[in-house]
Design a protein around this motif. Structure first.
Motif, PDB file in Angstrom:
ATOM      1  N   ALA A  78       0.746  -1.248  -0.102  1.00 41.66           N
ATOM      2  CA  ALA A  78       0.113  -0.145  -0.103  1.00 41.66           C
ATOM      3  C   ALA A  78       0.935   1.344   0.090  1.00 41.66           C
ATOM      4  CB  ALA A  78      -0.944   0.066   1.145  1.00 41.66           C
ATOM      5  N   ILE A  86       0.716   4.045  -2.904  1.00 36.86           N
ATOM      6  CA  ILE A  86       0.661   5.433  -2.535  1.00 36.86           C
ATOM      7  C   ILE A  86       1.745   6.312  -3.007  1.00 36.86           C
ATOM      8  CG2 ILE A  86       0.660   7.295  -0.537  1.00 36.86           C
ATOM      9  CD1 ILE A  86      -2.178   5.911  -0.860  1.00 36.86           C
ATOM     10  N   LEU A  88      -3.520  12.793  -4.738  1.00 32.78           N
ATOM     11  CA  LEU A  88      -3.874  11.235  -4.758  1.00 32.78           C
ATOM     12  C   LEU A  88      -5.577  11.514  -5.226  1.00 32.78           C
ATOM     13  CD1 LEU A  88      -4.159   8.333  -3.924  1.00 32.78           C
ATOM     14  CD2 LEU A  88      -4.944   9.081  -1.657  1.00 32.78           C
ATOM     15  N   ARG A 118      -6.988   6.441  -5.951  1.00 34.12           N
ATOM     16  CA  ARG A 118      -7.453   6.140  -4.754  1.00 34.12           C
ATOM     17  C   ARG A 118      -8.233   4.559  -4.998  1.00 34.12           C
ATOM     18  NH1 ARG A 118      -7.662   7.805   0.601  1.00 34.12           N
ATOM     19  NH2 ARG A 118      -9.143   6.620   1.825  1.00 34.12           N
ATOM     20  N   ILE A 139      -6.104   1.655  -5.988  1.00 33.87           N
ATOM     21  CA  ILE A 139      -5.365   1.282  -4.675  1.00 33.87           C
ATOM     22  C   ILE A 139      -6.470   0.296  -3.771  1.00 33.87           C
ATOM     23  CG2 ILE A 139      -4.178   1.662  -2.618  1.00 33.87           C
ATOM     24  CD1 ILE A 139      -3.050   4.037  -4.007  1.00 33.87           C
ATOM     25  N   ALA A 140      -7.395   0.948  -3.615  1.00 31.97           N
ATOM     26  CA  ALA A 140      -8.395   0.301  -2.795  1.00 31.97           C
ATOM     27  C   ALA A 140      -8.916  -1.163  -3.618  1.00 31.97           C
ATOM     28  CB  ALA A 140      -9.726   1.226  -2.613  1.00 31.97           C
ATOM     29  N   ILE A 176      -9.727  -0.908   4.396  1.00 30.79           N
ATOM     30  CA  ILE A 176      -8.813  -0.552   3.348  1.00 30.79           C
ATOM     31  C   ILE A 176      -8.823   0.859   3.646  1.00 30.79           C
ATOM     32  CG2 ILE A 176      -9.180  -0.006   0.771  1.00 30.79           C
ATOM     33  CD1 ILE A 176     -10.493  -2.844   0.663  1.00 30.79           C
ATOM     34  N   ASP A 177      -9.553   1.811   3.777  1.00 30.66           N
ATOM     35  CA  ASP A 177      -9.643   3.231   4.159  1.00 30.66           C
ATOM     36  C   ASP A 177      -8.492   3.586   5.009  1.00 30.66           C
ATOM     37  OD1 ASP A 177     -11.632   3.631   2.151  1.00 30.66           O
ATOM     38  OD2 ASP A 177     -13.440   3.919   3.558  1.00 30.66           O
ATOM     39  N   ILE A 185      -5.257   3.046   3.651  1.00 31.05           N
ATOM     40  CA  ILE A 185      -4.729   4.012   2.817  1.00 31.05           C
ATOM     41  C   ILE A 185      -4.523   5.082   3.296  1.00 31.05           C
ATOM     42  CG2 ILE A 185      -5.655   5.353   0.829  1.00 31.05           C
ATOM     43  CD1 ILE A 185      -7.060   3.016  -0.359  1.00 31.05           C
ATOM     44  N   GLU A 186      -5.240   5.626   4.213  1.00 30.82           N
ATOM     45  CA  GLU A 186      -4.759   6.731   5.301  1.00 30.82           C
ATOM     46  C   GLU A 186      -3.670   6.776   5.880  1.00 30.82           C
ATOM     47  OE1 GLU A 186      -4.996  10.676   6.310  1.00 30.82           O
ATOM     48  OE2 GLU A 186      -6.385   9.628   4.788  1.00 30.82           O
ATOM     49  N   ARG A 211      -0.952   7.040   3.720  1.00 27.31           N
ATOM     50  CA  ARG A 211      -0.807   8.578   3.008  1.00 27.31           C
ATOM     51  C   ARG A 211      -0.042   9.330   4.101  1.00 27.31           C
ATOM     52  NH1 ARG A 211       0.194  12.725   1.511  1.00 27.31           N
ATOM     53  NH2 ARG A 211      -1.402  14.267   0.591  1.00 27.31           N
TER      54      ARG A 211
END
Length: 153
Positions: free
Chosen positions: A30, A34, A43, A48, A51-52, A66-67, A70-71, A74
């Motif tokens: 991930a 990113i 992004l 996004r 990636i998800a 997933i969120d 990703i966060e 990031r």
């Protein structure tokens, strides 16, 4: 565990369950995705989503997880000054074929918005070198990503 990761990488387009203890591996991938998404400075929604989708299909993660991943990736991007640590871990834990598949995943993120920016192209050349992927394998990964996304080569 490495055999399970190998299976996960090789079944990129299939839904595969990955054991819970592979969260560190998922976070590494991930982070690299990113890094690629941010090469053009933002992004975007398409990046996004790419990636998800990769995380969902490969890890059978819930949207909330997933969120969060990703966060976190990031935030790590904002704090990271180099990417050699990420690429070293991937390079050490995978063989050339697996790295080429990961490269295709990265190409799919970079191309998700339909535009290859100069910074993205430069990053992809750099990543190919850092992951020990030759020019032919990198070009094949890029072409495969374009085909999957329905973009002209």
């Amino acid at each position: 565990m490495l055999n399970k990761l190998t299976s996960w990488v090789k079944t990129y387009n299939e839904i595969a369950e990955t054991p819970d203890d592979d969260s560190e591996w998922a976070a590494t991938v991930a982070g690299l995705l990113i890094e690629a998404a941010m090469a053009d400075g933002t992004l975007g929604d398409a990046e996004r989503m790419a990636i998800a989708t990769a995380l969902e299909h490969q890890l059978s993660m819930t949207p909330d997880v997933i969120d969060e991943m990703i966060e976190k990736a990031r935030q790590d991007y904002d704090d990271r000054v180099e990417i050699s640590g990420i690429t070293r871990q991937i390079r050490n834990d995978t063989d050339a074929e697996e790295r080429a598949i990961i490269m295709e995943m990265i190409w799919m993120v970079v191309l998700a918005d339909g535009v290859l920016h100069d910074y993205e192209a430069q990053l992809m050349r750099r990543l190919a070198g850092l992951l020990y992927i030759d020019d032919v394998a990198s070009a094949h990964a890029a072409n495969s990503a374009r085909a999957r996304l329905g973009l002209e080569a």
